[in-house]
Design a protein around this motif. Structure first.
Motif, PDB file in Angstrom:
ATOM      1  N   ILE A   1       3.167   7.002  11.948  1.00  0.00           N
ATOM      2  CA  ILE A   1       1.984   6.190  12.272  1.00  0.00           C
ATOM      3  C   ILE A   1       1.696   5.204  11.142  1.00  0.00           C
ATOM      4  CG2 ILE A   1      -0.529   6.256  12.572  1.00  0.00           C
ATOM      5  CD1 ILE A   1      -0.130   8.917  14.106  1.00  0.00           C
ATOM      6  N   LEU A   2       1.742   5.672   9.904  1.00  0.00           N
ATOM      7  CA  LEU A   2       1.449   4.798   8.768  1.00  0.00           C
ATOM      8  C   LEU A   2       2.470   3.664   8.669  1.00  0.00           C
ATOM      9  CD1 LEU A   2       0.279   7.474   6.189  1.00  0.00           C
ATOM     10  CD2 LEU A   2      -1.150   5.835   7.434  1.00  0.00           C
ATOM     11  N   HIS A   3       3.741   3.976   8.918  1.00  0.00           N
ATOM     12  CA  HIS A   3       4.764   2.924   8.923  1.00  0.00           C
ATOM     13  C   HIS A   3       4.464   1.915  10.031  1.00  0.00           C
ATOM     14  CE1 HIS A   3       8.074   5.453   6.744  1.00  0.00           C
ATOM     15  NE2 HIS A   3       7.270   4.849   5.896  1.00  0.00           N
ATOM     16  N   LYS A   4       4.059   2.426  11.177  1.00  0.00           N
ATOM     17  CA  LYS A   4       3.772   1.572  12.332  1.00  0.00           C
ATOM     18  C   LYS A   4       2.644   0.580  12.043  1.00  0.00           C
ATOM     19  CE  LYS A   4       3.392   2.180  17.304  1.00  0.00           C
ATOM     20  NZ  LYS A   4       3.338   3.175  18.365  1.00  0.00           N
ATOM     21  N   ILE A   5       1.683   0.988  11.218  1.00  0.00           N
ATOM     22  CA  ILE A   5       0.553   0.092  10.929  1.00  0.00           C
ATOM     23  C   ILE A   5       0.770  -0.718   9.650  1.00  0.00           C
ATOM     24  CG2 ILE A   5      -1.083   1.447  12.252  1.00  0.00           C
ATOM     25  CD1 ILE A   5      -2.194   2.575   9.671  1.00  0.00           C
ATOM     26  N   GLY A   6       1.976  -0.651   9.099  1.00  0.00           N
ATOM     27  CA  GLY A   6       2.319  -1.534   8.001  1.00  0.00           C
ATOM     28  C   GLY A   6       2.328  -0.935   6.612  1.00  0.00           C
ATOM     29  N   ILE A   7       2.122   0.372   6.509  1.00  0.00           N
ATOM     30  CA  ILE A   7       2.214   1.027   5.203  1.00  0.00           C
ATOM     31  C   ILE A   7       3.655   1.501   5.057  1.00  0.00           C
ATOM     32  CG2 ILE A   7       1.425   2.923   3.739  1.00  0.00           C
ATOM     33  CD1 ILE A   7      -1.299   2.683   5.128  1.00  0.00           C
ATOM     34  N   GLU A   8       4.412   0.759   4.266  1.00  0.00           N
ATOM     35  CA  GLU A   8       5.844   1.001   4.188  1.00  0.00           C
ATOM     36  C   GLU A   8       6.205   2.192   3.310  1.00  0.00           C
ATOM     37  OE1 GLU A   8       7.408  -2.782   2.999  1.00  0.00           O
ATOM     38  OE2 GLU A   8       6.629  -3.753   4.797  1.00  0.00           O
ATOM     39  N   GLU A   9       5.458   2.404   2.240  1.00  0.00           N
ATOM     40  CA  GLU A   9       5.797   3.502   1.336  1.00  0.00           C
ATOM     41  C   GLU A   9       4.855   4.671   1.545  1.00  0.00           C
ATOM     42  OE1 GLU A   9       6.937   4.440  -3.284  1.00  0.00           O
ATOM     43  OE2 GLU A   9       6.750   2.368  -2.627  1.00  0.00           O
ATOM     44  N   VAL A  10       5.406   5.773   2.051  1.00  0.00           N
ATOM     45  CA  VAL A  10       4.629   6.977   2.316  1.00  0.00           C
ATOM     46  C   VAL A  10       5.333   8.157   1.646  1.00  0.00           C
ATOM     47  CG1 VAL A  10       3.660   8.504   4.071  1.00  0.00           C
ATOM     48  CG2 VAL A  10       3.866   6.051   4.548  1.00  0.00           C
ATOM     49  N   LEU A  11       4.678   8.739   0.660  1.00  0.00           N
ATOM     50  CA  LEU A  11       5.194   9.942   0.018  1.00  0.00           C
ATOM     51  C   LEU A  11       4.631  11.148   0.760  1.00  0.00           C
ATOM     52  CD1 LEU A  11       4.575   8.960  -3.715  1.00  0.00           C
ATOM     53  CD2 LEU A  11       6.689   8.729  -2.410  1.00  0.00           C
ATOM     54  N   THR A  12       5.398  12.238   0.798  1.00  0.00           N
ATOM     55  CA  THR A  12       4.922  13.439   1.480  1.00  0.00           C
ATOM     56  C   THR A  12       4.989  14.645   0.553  1.00  0.00           C
ATOM     57  OG1 THR A  12       7.128  13.890   2.392  1.00  0.00           O
ATOM     58  CG2 THR A  12       5.612  12.601   3.772  1.00  0.00           C
ATOM     59  N   ALA A  13       4.089  15.573   0.820  1.00  0.00           N
ATOM     60  CA  ALA A  13       4.036  16.820   0.052  1.00  0.00           C
ATOM     61  C   ALA A  13       3.757  17.957   1.023  1.00  0.00           C
ATOM     62  CB  ALA A  13       2.927  16.743  -1.004  1.00  0.00           C
ATOM     63  N   ALA A  14       4.458  19.081   0.833  1.00  0.00           N
ATOM     64  CA  ALA A  14       4.332  20.216   1.742  1.00  0.00           C
ATOM     65  C   ALA A  14       3.102  21.074   1.472  1.00  0.00           C
ATOM     66  CB  ALA A  14       5.593  21.073   1.671  1.00  0.00           C
ATOM     67  N   ASN A  15       2.397  20.793   0.382  1.00  0.00           N
ATOM     68  CA  ASN A  15       1.163  21.521   0.085  1.00  0.00           C
ATOM     69  C   ASN A  15       0.353  20.725  -0.941  1.00  0.00           C
ATOM     70  OD1 ASN A  15       1.981  22.374  -2.669  1.00  0.00           O
ATOM     71  ND2 ASN A  15       3.443  23.670  -1.571  1.00  0.00           N
TER      72      ASN A  15
ATOM     73  N   VAL B   1       0.868  -1.177   0.000  1.00  0.00           N
ATOM     74  CA  VAL B   1       0.000   0.000   0.000  1.00  0.00           C
ATOM     75  C   VAL B   1       0.901   1.221   0.000  1.00  0.00           C
ATOM     76  CG1 VAL B   1      -1.672   1.322   1.334  1.00  0.00           C
ATOM     77  CG2 VAL B   1      -1.898  -1.150   1.184  1.00  0.00           C
ATOM     78  N   LYS B   2       0.573   2.171  -0.885  1.00  0.00           N
ATOM     79  CA  LYS B   2       1.334   3.413  -0.945  1.00  0.00           C
ATOM     80  C   LYS B   2       0.414   4.565  -0.549  1.00  0.00           C
ATOM     81  CE  LYS B   2       4.464   1.858  -4.527  1.00  0.00           C
ATOM     82  NZ  LYS B   2       4.933   2.051  -5.897  1.00  0.00           N
ATOM     83  N   ALA B   3       0.891   5.361   0.388  1.00  0.00           N
ATOM     84  CA  ALA B   3       0.106   6.495   0.867  1.00  0.00           C
ATOM     85  C   ALA B   3       0.809   7.802   0.520  1.00  0.00           C
ATOM     86  CB  ALA B   3      -0.103   6.400   2.373  1.00  0.00           C
ATOM     87  N   LEU B   4      -0.002   8.836   0.375  1.00  0.00           N
ATOM     88  CA  LEU B   4       0.497  10.195   0.154  1.00  0.00           C
ATOM     89  C   LEU B   4      -0.052  11.056   1.272  1.00  0.00           C
ATOM     90  CD1 LEU B   4       1.713  12.581  -1.453  1.00  0.00           C
ATOM     91  CD2 LEU B   4      -0.349  12.551  -2.874  1.00  0.00           C
ATOM     92  N   VAL B   5       0.828  11.782   1.950  1.00  0.00           N
ATOM     93  CA  VAL B   5       0.430  12.682   3.023  1.00  0.00           C
ATOM     94  C   VAL B   5       0.783  14.098   2.603  1.00  0.00           C
ATOM     95  CG1 VAL B   5       0.723  13.317   5.439  1.00  0.00           C
ATOM     96  CG2 VAL B   5       0.826  10.899   4.778  1.00  0.00           C
ATOM     97  N   ALA B   6      -0.217  14.975   2.582  1.00  0.00           N
ATOM     98  CA  ALA B   6      -0.001  16.374   2.210  1.00  0.00           C
ATOM     99  C   ALA B   6      -0.349  17.260   3.399  1.00  0.00           C
ATOM    100  CB  ALA B   6      -0.872  16.739   1.009  1.00  0.00           C
ATOM    101  N   ASP B   7       0.636  17.995   3.876  1.00  0.00           N
ATOM    102  CA  ASP B   7       0.431  18.894   5.010  1.00  0.00           C
ATOM    103  C   ASP B   7       1.553  19.926   4.988  1.00  0.00           C
ATOM    104  OD1 ASP B   7       0.198  20.023   7.732  1.00  0.00           O
ATOM    105  OD2 ASP B   7      -1.089  18.284   8.126  1.00  0.00           O
ATOM    106  N   ASP B   8       1.219  21.169   5.302  1.00  0.00           N
ATOM    107  CA  ASP B   8       2.244  22.210   5.304  1.00  0.00           C
ATOM    108  C   ASP B   8       3.050  22.222   6.604  1.00  0.00           C
ATOM    109  OD1 ASP B   8      -0.246  23.075   6.358  1.00  0.00           O
ATOM    110  OD2 ASP B   8       0.406  25.159   6.274  1.00  0.00           O
ATOM    111  N   SER B   9       2.711  21.367   7.544  1.00  0.00           N
ATOM    112  CA  SER B   9       3.473  21.233   8.785  1.00  0.00           C
ATOM    113  C   SER B   9       4.419  20.039   8.668  1.00  0.00           C
ATOM    114  CB  SER B   9       2.519  21.020   9.967  1.00  0.00           C
ATOM    115  OG  SER B   9       3.223  20.494  11.073  1.00  0.00           O
ATOM    116  N   SER B  10       5.717  20.302   8.711  1.00  0.00           N
ATOM    117  CA  SER B  10       6.671  19.203   8.609  1.00  0.00           C
ATOM    118  C   SER B  10       6.528  18.257   9.799  1.00  0.00           C
ATOM    119  CB  SER B  10       8.101  19.727   8.494  1.00  0.00           C
ATOM    120  OG  SER B  10       8.431  20.511   9.615  1.00  0.00           O
TER     121      SER B  10
END
Length: 128
Positions: A22-36, A4-13
């Protein structure tokens, strides 16, 4: 929840870090992030294989709701689960996100259990 691949978008680092952990802890290994929201949309448009999006309600350039609207209007991404996260807990705000097609709405601060429950409900609905 492997592959499962997740994308997290938040302007707070800090929030990006917390959600990613949290996502890694529940087994989602690939998490992409975006600052906006704009960066999140660019990642989606670049062809990244995303299964789930967490988007902050209020972000610079493109808000969480505007990102949600783009996702819902997209032929490719229209059915992508999008979870709006916000410190705003007013019923009207939550209902507005629902009108735009939010899959879920999570109020900050949230617990590991809350995020786990939302993810399981979305990705494993028959087990919930």
């Amino acid at each position: 929840m492997k592959n499962v691949k997740a994308l997290v978008a938040d302007d707070s680092s800090a929030m990006l870090h917390v959600l990613k952990r949290i996502l890694h802890k529940i087994g989602i290994e690939e998490v992409l992030t975006a600052a906006n929201g704009e960066k999140a949309w660019e990642l989606l448009e670049s062809g990244a294989a995303i299964d789930l999006v967490f988007a902050d309600l209020k972000m610079p350039r493109i808000s969480g709701i505007a990102l949600l609207d783009r996702v819902r209007a997209s032929a490719k991404w229209g059915a992508l689960p999008v979870v709006i996260i916000s410190s705003e807990a007013e019923t009207a705000t939550i209902l507005e996100a629902g009108k735009h097609g939010a899959t879920a709405y999570v109020v900050k601060p949230f617990s590991v259990e809350k995020i786990t429950g939302v993810v399981k409900k979305i990705l494993q609905p028959e087990d919930a």
